[in-house]
Design a protein around this motif. Structure first.
Motif, PDB file in Angstrom:
ATOM      1  N   GLY A  36       3.546  10.504  -0.159  1.00  0.00           N
ATOM      2  CA  GLY A  36       3.244   9.135  -0.042  1.00  0.00           C
ATOM      3  C   GLY A  36       3.650   8.408   0.985  1.00  0.00           C
ATOM      4  O   GLY A  36       4.667   9.150   1.880  1.00  0.00           O
ATOM      5  N   SER A  37       3.103   7.286   1.418  1.00  0.00           N
ATOM      6  CA  SER A  37       3.834   6.448   2.219  1.00  0.00           C
ATOM      7  C   SER A  37       5.254   6.396   2.398  1.00  0.00           C
ATOM      8  O   SER A  37       5.820   6.138   1.320  1.00  0.00           O
ATOM      9  CB  SER A  37       3.237   4.929   2.318  1.00  0.00           C
TER      10      SER A  37
ATOM     11  N   TRP B 290       6.447   2.080   0.214  1.00  0.00           N
ATOM     12  CA  TRP B 290       5.169   1.291   0.306  1.00  0.00           C
ATOM     13  C   TRP B 290       5.182   0.538   1.738  1.00  0.00           C
ATOM     14  O   TRP B 290       6.191   0.664   2.580  1.00  0.00           O
ATOM     15  CB  TRP B 290       5.080   0.073  -0.844  1.00  0.00           C
ATOM     16  N   THR B 291       4.103   0.026   1.997  1.00  0.00           N
ATOM     17  CA  THR B 291       3.999  -0.787   3.107  1.00  0.00           C
ATOM     18  C   THR B 291       3.077  -2.153   3.398  1.00  0.00           C
ATOM     19  O   THR B 291       2.123  -1.860   2.369  1.00  0.00           O
ATOM     20  CB  THR B 291       3.548   0.054   4.459  1.00  0.00           C
TER      21      THR B 291
ATOM     22  N   PHE C  91       0.768  -1.297  -0.117  1.00  0.00           N
ATOM     23  CA  PHE C  91       0.062   0.091  -0.074  1.00  0.00           C
ATOM     24  C   PHE C  91       0.905   1.409   0.183  1.00  0.00           C
ATOM     25  O   PHE C  91       2.184   1.497   0.475  1.00  0.00           O
ATOM     26  CB  PHE C  91      -0.854   0.117   1.246  1.00  0.00           C
ATOM     27  N   ARG C  92       0.233   2.196  -0.496  1.00  0.00           N
ATOM     28  CA  ARG C  92       0.711   3.666  -0.737  1.00  0.00           C
ATOM     29  C   ARG C  92      -0.340   4.608  -0.199  1.00  0.00           C
ATOM     30  O   ARG C  92      -1.357   4.449  -0.777  1.00  0.00           O
ATOM     31  CB  ARG C  92       1.318   4.023  -1.951  1.00  0.00           C
ATOM     32  N   GLY C  93      -0.174   5.476   0.723  1.00  0.00           N
ATOM     33  CA  GLY C  93      -1.188   6.493   0.950  1.00  0.00           C
ATOM     34  C   GLY C  93      -0.666   8.002   0.608  1.00  0.00           C
ATOM     35  O   GLY C  93       0.633   8.271   0.796  1.00  0.00           O
TER      36      GLY C  93
ATOM     37  N   SER D  82       7.876  -1.549   6.252  1.00  0.00           N
ATOM     38  CA  SER D  82       8.340  -0.840   5.197  1.00  0.00           C
ATOM     39  C   SER D  82       8.665  -1.803   4.090  1.00  0.00           C
ATOM     40  O   SER D  82       9.160  -2.824   4.256  1.00  0.00           O
ATOM     41  CB  SER D  82       9.535  -0.083   5.313  1.00  0.00           C
TER      42      SER D  82
ATOM     43  N   ALA E 292      -0.201   3.101   5.583  1.00  0.00           N
ATOM     44  CA  ALA E 292      -0.583   3.938   4.445  1.00  0.00           C
ATOM     45  C   ALA E 292      -1.608   4.931   4.718  1.00  0.00           C
ATOM     46  O   ALA E 292      -1.416   6.162   4.290  1.00  0.00           O
ATOM     47  CB  ALA E 292      -1.024   3.178   3.246  1.00  0.00           C
TER      48      ALA E 292
ATOM     49  N   GLN F 160       6.706   0.540  10.509  1.00  0.00           N
ATOM     50  CA  GLN F 160       6.139   1.010   9.345  1.00  0.00           C
ATOM     51  C   GLN F 160       5.926  -0.163   8.401  1.00  0.00           C
ATOM     52  O   GLN F 160       4.917  -0.203   7.378  1.00  0.00           O
ATOM     53  CB  GLN F 160       6.502   2.087   8.596  1.00  0.00           C
TER      54      GLN F 160
ATOM     55  N   LEU G 201      -5.737   6.170  -1.338  1.00  0.00           N
ATOM     56  CA  LEU G 201      -5.008   4.950  -0.799  1.00  0.00           C
ATOM     57  C   LEU G 201      -4.711   4.189  -2.075  1.00  0.00           C
ATOM     58  O   LEU G 201      -5.676   3.691  -2.811  1.00  0.00           O
ATOM     59  CB  LEU G 201      -5.881   4.321   0.385  1.00  0.00           C
TER      60      LEU G 201
END
Length: 284
Positions: free
Chosen positions: A266-267, A95-96, A31-33, A188, A102, A186, A117
């Motif tokens: 972003g995340s 990313w996570t 995921f990326r936020g 990561s 995220a 996180q 998201l």
């Protein structure tokens, strides 16, 4: 899709990440936020503009030269992860594994703006890899690469890019070394394309079936932020140290008024330092 509530978003994430149990017992999504839905997924290297690909090797060489006391590991990929962690312009994206992490980065700033998201199926992305790389994952029974696994096939970025000769640019996801608590907390993940000039938006357009995205309207963003704070998904936990503590207190005592400067949004393992640089409160 645009979500109308925390419940709808939570259910949509769960449905997108549902595993059939055939290969992986858990979700293969990363995921990326984005704090503003209009932000791009451009790499830090590409944000330099100009002939940024030509300076990539110079950035990495000089970072290693001047940061030699902070040896993260023997592989170039360890140094790339360390550079990304501290805000060096690289081709990597953050990313996570955690949608909540995220969502923290999507909702901790710009409360009046819609957030985004993004989720990508890492297993699906890896099915598009050159055979040598796919075989390496299969042999290890791994979902993602480690820096050691990547170094075995590509000791430098030139070798990495050559793996994709004659093929469309490919996307790899790998886990960074545990550089500090921020990386661990996180969950990561890092990604890299086999071309410094190829960006995530292009890949997403070419592989729409491997990604899901949710626009989070400003009013829903406030509800999501409240849920995250109740679950202790905050700067104090995700950015351990005095900087994260100060950011958490700043936001806690200024509800609805925090609006950080322009940037990737972003995340990010380096999100804290990037944001402070954009505000002009840190040196280069």
């Amino acid at each position: 899709m645009t979500v109308s509530s925390w419940r709808e978003l939570d259910e949509a994430i769960g449905e997108a990440g549902r595993s059939d149990g055939a290969l992986h017992a858990h979700s293969t999504l990363v995921f990326r936020g984005l704090a503003r839905s209009g932000y791009s997924h451009m790499s830090g290297l590409a944000r330099l503009q100009g002939d940024y690909a030509a300076v990539e090797s110079h950035l990495i060489r000089n970072f290693r030269k001047y940061a030699h006391r902070a040896a993260p590991g023997p592989a170039l990929w360890d140094w790339l992860a360390l550079g990304q962690h501290h805000g060096l312009p690289t081709r990597l994206l953050d990313w996570t594994f955690s949608p909540l992490v995220a969502l923290h980065f999507a909702t901790a700033a710009w409360p009046e703006e819609d957030a985004l998201l993004l989720a990508v199926d890492s297993a699906g992305a890896h099915r598009l890899l050159p055979e040598r790389l796919r075989a390496s994952l299969d042999q290890e029974g791994a979902l993602l690469f480690t820096t050691e696994m990547l170094a075995a096939h590509a000791p430098d970025l030139c070798a990495f890019d050559r793996l994709g000769e004659g093929l469309p640019p490919f996307l790899v996801f790998f886990e960074p070394p545990s550089l500090d608590e921020r990386v661990v907390n996180q969950s990561s993940v890092l990604s890299a394309f086999s071309s410094a000039t190829y960006q995530l938006e292009e890949w997403l357009a070419e592989h729409p079936g491997l990604a899901s995205g949710w626009v989070i309207p400003a009013e829903v963003k406030a509800e999501v932020r409240q849920r995250l704070d109740q679950a202790n998904i905050t700067e104090r936990v995700l950015l351990p140290g005095l900087d994260g503590l100060a950011d958490w207190l700043r936001r806690y005592y200024s509800p609805g008024s925090i609006a950080y400067g322009e940037g990737a949004g972003g995340s990010s393992m380096a999100g804290q330092d990037d944001r402070r640089r954009r505000e002009g409160r840190m040196g280069p």
